[in-house]
Scaffold this motif. Sequence first.
Motif, PDB file in Angstrom:
ATOM      1  N   ALA A   2      95.035-101.272  66.710  1.00 60.44           N
ATOM      2  CA  ALA A   2      96.193-100.458  67.433  1.00 60.44           C
ATOM      3  C   ALA A   2      95.943 -99.186  67.865  1.00 60.44           C
ATOM      4  O   ALA A   2      96.025 -98.455  68.891  1.00 60.44           O
ATOM      5  N   ARG A   3      94.733 -98.672  67.449  1.00 56.18           N
ATOM      6  CA  ARG A   3      93.946 -97.185  67.796  1.00 56.18           C
ATOM      7  C   ARG A   3      92.922 -97.313  68.231  1.00 56.18           C
ATOM      8  O   ARG A   3      92.236 -96.056  68.309  1.00 56.18           O
ATOM      9  N   SER A   4      92.528 -98.207  68.971  1.00 52.47           N
ATOM     10  CA  SER A   4      91.293 -98.409  69.565  1.00 52.47           C
ATOM     11  C   SER A   4      91.334 -97.641  71.151  1.00 52.47           C
ATOM     12  O   SER A   4      90.353 -97.455  71.785  1.00 52.47           O
ATOM     13  N   ARG A   5      92.557 -97.344  71.664  1.00 50.72           N
ATOM     14  CA  ARG A   5      92.591 -96.583  72.863  1.00 50.72           C
ATOM     15  C   ARG A   5      93.519 -95.402  72.645  1.00 50.72           C
ATOM     16  O   ARG A   5      94.327 -95.341  71.821  1.00 50.72           O
ATOM     17  N   ARG A   6      93.251 -94.602  73.888  1.00 48.19           N
ATOM     18  CA  ARG A   6      94.223 -93.321  73.852  1.00 48.19           C
ATOM     19  C   ARG A   6      95.481 -93.822  74.301  1.00 48.19           C
ATOM     20  O   ARG A   6      95.893 -94.668  75.002  1.00 48.19           O
ATOM     21  N   ARG A   7      96.398 -92.794  73.552  1.00 49.21           N
ATOM     22  CA  ARG A   7      97.822 -93.156  74.038  1.00 49.21           C
ATOM     23  C   ARG A   7      98.176 -92.058  75.162  1.00 49.21           C
ATOM     24  O   ARG A   7      98.746 -92.363  75.947  1.00 49.21           O
ATOM     25  N   THR A   8      97.685 -91.080  75.134  1.00 52.56           N
ATOM     26  CA  THR A   8      97.839 -90.072  76.350  1.00 52.56           C
ATOM     27  C   THR A   8      96.664 -89.851  77.079  1.00 52.56           C
ATOM     28  O   THR A   8      95.478 -89.530  76.576  1.00 52.56           O
ATOM     29  N   PRO A   9      96.714 -89.883  78.639  1.00 48.33           N
ATOM     30  CA  PRO A   9      95.435 -89.795  79.570  1.00 48.33           C
ATOM     31  C   PRO A   9      95.093 -88.337  79.709  1.00 48.33           C
ATOM     32  O   PRO A   9      95.434 -87.737  80.824  1.00 48.33           O
ATOM     33  N   ILE A  10      94.759 -87.497  78.729  1.00 49.85           N
ATOM     34  CA  ILE A  10      94.378 -86.127  78.755  1.00 49.85           C
ATOM     35  C   ILE A  10      92.902 -86.091  78.072  1.00 49.85           C
ATOM     36  O   ILE A  10      92.512 -86.807  77.117  1.00 49.85           O
ATOM     37  N   THR A  11      91.977 -85.458  79.035  1.00 52.38           N
ATOM     38  CA  THR A  11      90.735 -85.205  78.350  1.00 52.38           C
ATOM     39  C   THR A  11      90.312 -83.851  78.800  1.00 52.38           C
ATOM     40  O   THR A  11      90.978 -83.293  79.409  1.00 52.38           O
ATOM     41  N   GLY A  12      88.948 -83.362  78.103  1.00 52.81           N
ATOM     42  CA  GLY A  12      88.359 -81.970  78.461  1.00 52.81           C
ATOM     43  C   GLY A  12      88.145 -81.879  79.797  1.00 52.81           C
ATOM     44  O   GLY A  12      87.660 -82.888  80.374  1.00 52.81           O
ATOM     45  N   MET A  13      87.930 -80.736  80.287  1.00 50.58           N
ATOM     46  CA  MET A  13      87.698 -80.229  81.585  1.00 50.58           C
ATOM     47  C   MET A  13      86.082 -80.474  82.022  1.00 50.58           C
ATOM     48  O   MET A  13      85.830 -80.686  83.305  1.00 50.58           O
ATOM     49  N   THR A  14      85.286 -80.265  81.098  1.00 57.07           N
ATOM     50  CA  THR A  14      83.807 -80.298  81.448  1.00 57.07           C
ATOM     51  C   THR A  14      83.246 -81.192  80.739  1.00 57.07           C
ATOM     52  O   THR A  14      83.751 -82.229  79.718  1.00 57.07           O
ATOM     53  N   LYS A  61      92.163 -78.739  78.884  1.00 54.18           N
ATOM     54  CA  LYS A  61      92.005 -80.389  79.137  1.00 54.18           C
ATOM     55  C   LYS A  61      92.675 -80.491  80.615  1.00 54.18           C
ATOM     56  O   LYS A  61      93.294 -79.671  81.125  1.00 54.18           O
ATOM     57  N   GLN A  62      92.842 -81.726  81.017  1.00 59.46           N
ATOM     58  CA  GLN A  62      93.502 -82.187  82.228  1.00 59.46           C
ATOM     59  C   GLN A  62      93.867 -83.437  81.966  1.00 59.46           C
ATOM     60  O   GLN A  62      93.309 -84.536  81.403  1.00 59.46           O
ATOM     61  N   ARG A  63      94.780 -83.724  83.035  1.00 57.84           N
ATOM     62  CA  ARG A  63      95.287 -85.193  83.010  1.00 57.84           C
ATOM     63  C   ARG A  63      94.538 -86.051  83.933  1.00 57.84           C
ATOM     64  O   ARG A  63      93.877 -85.454  84.701  1.00 57.84           O
ATOM     65  N   PHE A  64      94.337 -87.329  83.649  1.00 59.56           N
ATOM     66  CA  PHE A  64      93.581 -88.349  84.695  1.00 59.56           C
ATOM     67  C   PHE A  64      94.357 -89.561  84.938  1.00 59.56           C
ATOM     68  O   PHE A  64      95.173 -89.986  83.835  1.00 59.56           O
ATOM     69  N   ASP A  65      94.415 -90.270  85.919  1.00 64.31           N
ATOM     70  CA  ASP A  65      94.901 -91.505  85.868  1.00 64.31           C
ATOM     71  C   ASP A  65      94.210 -92.525  85.348  1.00 64.31           C
ATOM     72  O   ASP A  65      93.053 -93.102  85.589  1.00 64.31           O
ATOM     73  N   PRO A  66      94.934 -93.207  84.221  1.00 63.83           N
ATOM     74  CA  PRO A  66      94.381 -94.232  83.192  1.00 63.83           C
ATOM     75  C   PRO A  66      94.175 -95.602  83.986  1.00 63.83           C
ATOM     76  O   PRO A  66      93.058 -96.137  83.649  1.00 63.83           O
ATOM     77  N   ALA A  67      94.618 -95.889  85.146  1.00 65.05           N
ATOM     78  CA  ALA A  67      94.293 -97.046  85.888  1.00 65.05           C
ATOM     79  C   ALA A  67      92.850 -96.810  86.592  1.00 65.05           C
ATOM     80  O   ALA A  67      92.310 -97.724  86.861  1.00 65.05           O
ATOM     81  N   MET A  68      92.904 -95.576  87.184  1.00 61.69           N
ATOM     82  CA  MET A  68      91.464 -95.475  87.927  1.00 61.69           C
ATOM     83  C   MET A  68      90.497 -95.255  86.921  1.00 61.69           C
ATOM     84  O   MET A  68      89.265 -95.609  87.388  1.00 61.69           O
ATOM     85  N   TYR A  69      90.551 -94.490  85.837  1.00 65.47           N
ATOM     86  CA  TYR A  69      89.373 -94.119  84.731  1.00 65.47           C
ATOM     87  C   TYR A  69      89.495 -94.967  83.548  1.00 65.47           C
ATOM     88  O   TYR A  69      90.113 -94.435  82.629  1.00 65.47           O
ATOM     89  N   ARG A  70      89.596 -96.271  83.603  1.00 67.50           N
ATOM     90  CA  ARG A  70      89.728 -97.024  82.441  1.00 67.50           C
ATOM     91  C   ARG A  70      88.737 -96.700  81.006  1.00 67.50           C
ATOM     92  O   ARG A  70      89.201 -96.965  80.001  1.00 67.50           O
ATOM     93  N   GLN A  71      87.665 -96.335  81.529  1.00 65.27           N
ATOM     94  CA  GLN A  71      86.587 -96.053  80.482  1.00 65.27           C
ATOM     95  C   GLN A  71      86.957 -94.725  79.725  1.00 65.27           C
ATOM     96  O   GLN A  71      86.539 -94.487  78.338  1.00 65.27           O
ATOM     97  N   LEU A  72      87.637 -93.910  80.344  1.00 68.23           N
ATOM     98  CA  LEU A  72      88.247 -92.640  79.338  1.00 68.23           C
ATOM     99  C   LEU A  72      89.241 -92.915  78.621  1.00 68.23           C
ATOM    100  O   LEU A  72      89.607 -92.132  77.773  1.00 68.23           O
ATOM    101  N   MET A  73      89.876 -94.064  78.654  1.00 69.39           N
ATOM    102  CA  MET A  73      90.999 -94.315  77.764  1.00 69.39           C
ATOM    103  C   MET A  73      90.641 -95.020  76.422  1.00 69.39           C
ATOM    104  O   MET A  73      91.205 -95.242  75.570  1.00 69.39           O
ATOM    105  N   ARG A  74      89.187 -95.334  76.434  1.00 70.53           N
ATOM    106  CA  ARG A  74      88.562 -95.798  75.144  1.00 70.53           C
ATOM    107  C   ARG A  74      88.222 -94.784  74.297  1.00 70.53           C
ATOM    108  O   ARG A  74      88.030 -93.396  74.798  1.00 70.53           O
TER     109      ARG A  74
END
Length: 75
Positions: A2-14, A61-74
């Motif tokens: 259940a916890r292998s993916r992010r729940r919110t599409p937010i990541t660091g800016m750098t 932090k910044q939001r990103f599109d989870p459909a476009m950046y699927r690798q960041l949701m891991r």
Amino acid sequence: MARSRRRTPITGMTTAESDKGFKVKEHRRERVALRALDISSQEPQSSKLFGNPWRGDKDGKQRFDPAMYRQLMRK
């Protein structure tokens, strides 16, 4: 899992992984300033003067599109 993916599409800016190194340096700088201070005659500086987050490696932090950046949701 259940916890292998992010729940919110937010990541660091750098590309910095964490702020740990920056925080260690700033806290050390604060402790050095406190040790160099004569407590009987001077007031200690505010701890807000040390560790300004805008000078750190990560600028927030910044939001990103989870459909476009699927690798960041891991995680």
